[in-house]
Scaffold this motif. Structure first.
Motif, PDB file in Angstrom:
ATOM      1  N   LEU A   1       0.810  -1.214   0.000  1.00 38.00           N
ATOM      2  CA  LEU A   1       0.000   0.000   0.000  1.00 38.00           C
ATOM      3  C   LEU A   1       0.849   1.273   0.000  1.00 38.00           C
ATOM      4  N   LEU A   2       2.032   1.193   0.569  1.00 37.01           N
ATOM      5  CA  LEU A   2       2.909   2.364   0.671  1.00 37.01           C
ATOM      6  C   LEU A   2       4.056   2.335  -0.338  1.00 37.01           C
ATOM      7  N   ARG A   3       3.954   1.521  -1.370  1.00 39.44           N
ATOM      8  CA  ARG A   3       5.057   1.350  -2.314  1.00 39.44           C
ATOM      9  C   ARG A   3       5.482   2.649  -2.987  1.00 39.44           C
ATOM     10  N   GLY A   4       4.560   3.529  -3.274  1.00 34.80           N
ATOM     11  CA  GLY A   4       4.914   4.813  -3.880  1.00 34.80           C
ATOM     12  C   GLY A   4       5.735   5.665  -2.930  1.00 34.80           C
ATOM     13  N   LEU A   5       5.325   5.718  -1.686  1.00 34.07           N
ATOM     14  CA  LEU A   5       6.063   6.470  -0.663  1.00 34.07           C
ATOM     15  C   LEU A   5       7.441   5.859  -0.436  1.00 34.07           C
ATOM     16  N   ILE A   6       7.507   4.539  -0.419  1.00 32.66           N
ATOM     17  CA  ILE A   6       8.785   3.847  -0.217  1.00 32.66           C
ATOM     18  C   ILE A   6       9.755   4.182  -1.349  1.00 32.66           C
ATOM     19  N   SER A   7       9.286   4.157  -2.572  1.00 27.41           N
ATOM     20  CA  SER A   7      10.185   4.412  -3.710  1.00 27.41           C
ATOM     21  C   SER A   7      10.648   5.865  -3.749  1.00 27.41           C
ATOM     22  N   ARG A   8       9.871   6.782  -3.206  1.00 24.54           N
ATOM     23  CA  ARG A   8      10.295   8.185  -3.185  1.00 24.54           C
ATOM     24  C   ARG A   8      11.392   8.452  -2.160  1.00 24.54           C
ATOM     25  N   GLY A   9      11.535   7.597  -1.163  1.00 24.75           N
ATOM     26  CA  GLY A   9      12.538   7.814  -0.130  1.00 24.75           C
ATOM     27  C   GLY A   9      13.824   7.042  -0.330  1.00 24.75           C
TER      28      GLY A   9
ATOM     29  N   TYR B   1      17.842   5.616   2.160  1.00 20.67           N
ATOM     30  CA  TYR B   1      17.950   4.270   2.719  1.00 20.67           C
ATOM     31  C   TYR B   1      19.388   3.843   2.994  1.00 20.67           C
ATOM     32  N   ALA B   2      20.348   4.399   2.283  1.00 21.22           N
ATOM     33  CA  ALA B   2      21.749   4.042   2.531  1.00 21.22           C
ATOM     34  C   ALA B   2      22.175   4.481   3.931  1.00 21.22           C
ATOM     35  N   ARG B   3      21.545   5.510   4.475  1.00 18.02           N
ATOM     36  CA  ARG B   3      21.845   5.969   5.830  1.00 18.02           C
ATOM     37  C   ARG B   3      20.899   5.369   6.859  1.00 18.02           C
ATOM     38  N   VAL B   4      19.652   5.176   6.476  1.00 18.67           N
ATOM     39  CA  VAL B   4      18.628   4.734   7.419  1.00 18.67           C
ATOM     40  C   VAL B   4      18.765   3.249   7.763  1.00 18.67           C
ATOM     41  N   LEU B   5      18.994   2.414   6.788  1.00 21.17           N
ATOM     42  CA  LEU B   5      19.051   0.970   7.034  1.00 21.17           C
ATOM     43  C   LEU B   5      20.148   0.575   8.013  1.00 21.17           C
ATOM     44  N   PRO B   6      21.392   1.033   7.863  1.00 20.37           N
ATOM     45  CA  PRO B   6      22.396   0.654   8.863  1.00 20.37           C
ATOM     46  C   PRO B   6      22.041   1.118  10.279  1.00 20.37           C
ATOM     47  N   ALA B   7      21.485   2.303  10.401  1.00 17.85           N
ATOM     48  CA  ALA B   7      21.080   2.791  11.723  1.00 17.85           C
ATOM     49  C   ALA B   7      19.959   1.924  12.289  1.00 17.85           C
ATOM     50  N   GLY B   8      18.992   1.582  11.447  1.00 19.11           N
ATOM     51  CA  GLY B   8      17.893   0.729  11.887  1.00 19.11           C
ATOM     52  C   GLY B   8      18.359  -0.660  12.290  1.00 19.11           C
ATOM     53  N   LEU B   9      19.311  -1.204  11.556  1.00 17.12           N
ATOM     54  CA  LEU B   9      19.827  -2.532  11.901  1.00 17.12           C
ATOM     55  C   LEU B   9      20.649  -2.501  13.183  1.00 17.12           C
ATOM     56  N   PHE B  10      21.311  -1.376  13.472  1.00 14.62           N
ATOM     57  CA  PHE B  10      22.019  -1.242  14.741  1.00 14.62           C
ATOM     58  C   PHE B  10      21.022  -1.237  15.902  1.00 14.62           C
ATOM     59  N   VAL B  11      19.945  -0.476  15.759  1.00 18.11           N
ATOM     60  CA  VAL B  11      18.911  -0.429  16.795  1.00 18.11           C
ATOM     61  C   VAL B  11      18.294  -1.816  16.970  1.00 18.11           C
ATOM     62  N   TYR B  12      18.050  -2.501  15.861  1.00 13.98           N
ATOM     63  CA  TYR B  12      17.497  -3.861  15.897  1.00 13.98           C
ATOM     64  C   TYR B  12      18.388  -4.793  16.710  1.00 13.98           C
ATOM     65  N   SER B  13      19.696  -4.761  16.460  1.00 10.65           N
ATOM     66  CA  SER B  13      20.600  -5.646  17.198  1.00 10.65           C
ATOM     67  C   SER B  13      20.666  -5.270  18.672  1.00 10.65           C
ATOM     68  N   ALA B  14      20.618  -3.987  18.982  1.00  9.62           N
ATOM     69  CA  ALA B  14      20.618  -3.554  20.378  1.00  9.62           C
ATOM     70  C   ALA B  14      19.350  -4.023  21.095  1.00  9.62           C
ATOM     71  N   VAL B  15      18.212  -3.927  20.414  1.00  7.50           N
ATOM     72  CA  VAL B  15      16.947  -4.372  21.015  1.00  7.50           C
ATOM     73  C   VAL B  15      16.980  -5.874  21.260  1.00  7.50           C
ATOM     74  N   LEU B  16      17.492  -6.639  20.316  1.00 10.86           N
ATOM     75  CA  LEU B  16      17.588  -8.093  20.510  1.00 10.86           C
ATOM     76  C   LEU B  16      18.523  -8.431  21.663  1.00 10.86           C
ATOM     77  N   PHE B  17      19.657  -7.749  21.732  1.00 11.56           N
ATOM     78  CA  PHE B  17      20.608  -8.003  22.811  1.00 11.56           C
ATOM     79  C   PHE B  17      19.986  -7.668  24.163  1.00 11.56           C
ATOM     80  N   LEU B  18      19.391  -6.497  24.270  1.00 12.78           N
ATOM     81  CA  LEU B  18      18.761  -6.103  25.536  1.00 12.78           C
ATOM     82  C   LEU B  18      17.582  -6.997  25.871  1.00 12.78           C
ATOM     83  N   GLY B  19      16.840  -7.407  24.853  1.00 10.94           N
ATOM     84  CA  GLY B  19      15.723  -8.316  25.086  1.00 10.94           C
ATOM     85  C   GLY B  19      16.172  -9.635  25.676  1.00 10.94           C
ATOM     86  N   GLU B  20      17.281 -10.143  25.179  1.00  9.41           N
ATOM     87  CA  GLU B  20      17.804 -11.398  25.715  1.00  9.41           C
ATOM     88  C   GLU B  20      18.288 -11.210  27.146  1.00  9.41           C
ATOM     89  N   GLN B  21      18.960 -10.089  27.402  1.00  6.89           N
ATOM     90  CA  GLN B  21      19.458  -9.810  28.741  1.00  6.89           C
ATOM     91  C   GLN B  21      18.328  -9.605  29.743  1.00  6.89           C
TER      92      GLN B  21
END
Length: 110
Positions: A34-42, A46-66
């Motif tokens: 449904l948001l494919r048009g918005l996704i393609s405009r941004g 993504y070259a900056r956003v994805l690495p930051a998002g994946l860092f947050v993801y790994s931190a959340v998983l680590f803290l979740g396990e702890q």
């Protein structure tokens, strides 16, 4: 990634007797469609956003396990991250308006 999402849904169902991963995958894929048009405009950010998002993801998983987050909840986080990455990559690359500038630079330099 789609096969992985299906596998995560099946794992959640058979290992944890939950449909959370399946619901996250289905809702995320529908939202991406449904948001494919918005996704393609941004796509430029993504070259900056994805690495930051994946860092947050790994931190959340680590803290979740702890903090004792159960495995089904951690699988839900992994599923959500996978569907977001799939949506960003698939819908931005499938839009004909998005031009691969790296490929264009390589073609001009040859």
């Amino acid at each position: 990634m789609l096969v992985g999402l299906a596998g995560m849904a099946l794992l959640d169902f058979f290992a944890f007797a939950s449909l959370t991963a399946a619901v996250i995958a289905a809702a995320g894929l529908l939202a991406g469609f449904l948001l494919r048009g918005l996704i393609s405009r941004g796509v430029e950010s993504y070259a900056r956003v994805l690495p930051a998002g994946l860092f947050v993801y790994s931190a959340v998983l680590f803290l979740g396990e702890q903090l004792g987050l159960d495995r089904s909840a951690r699988l839900a986080i992994i599923t959500a991250t996978t569907v977001v990455v799939f949506n960003l990559q698939f819908w931005s690359l499938s839009d004909p308006a998005v031009v691969n500038t790296e490929r264009m630079r390589g073609a001009k330099g040859s």
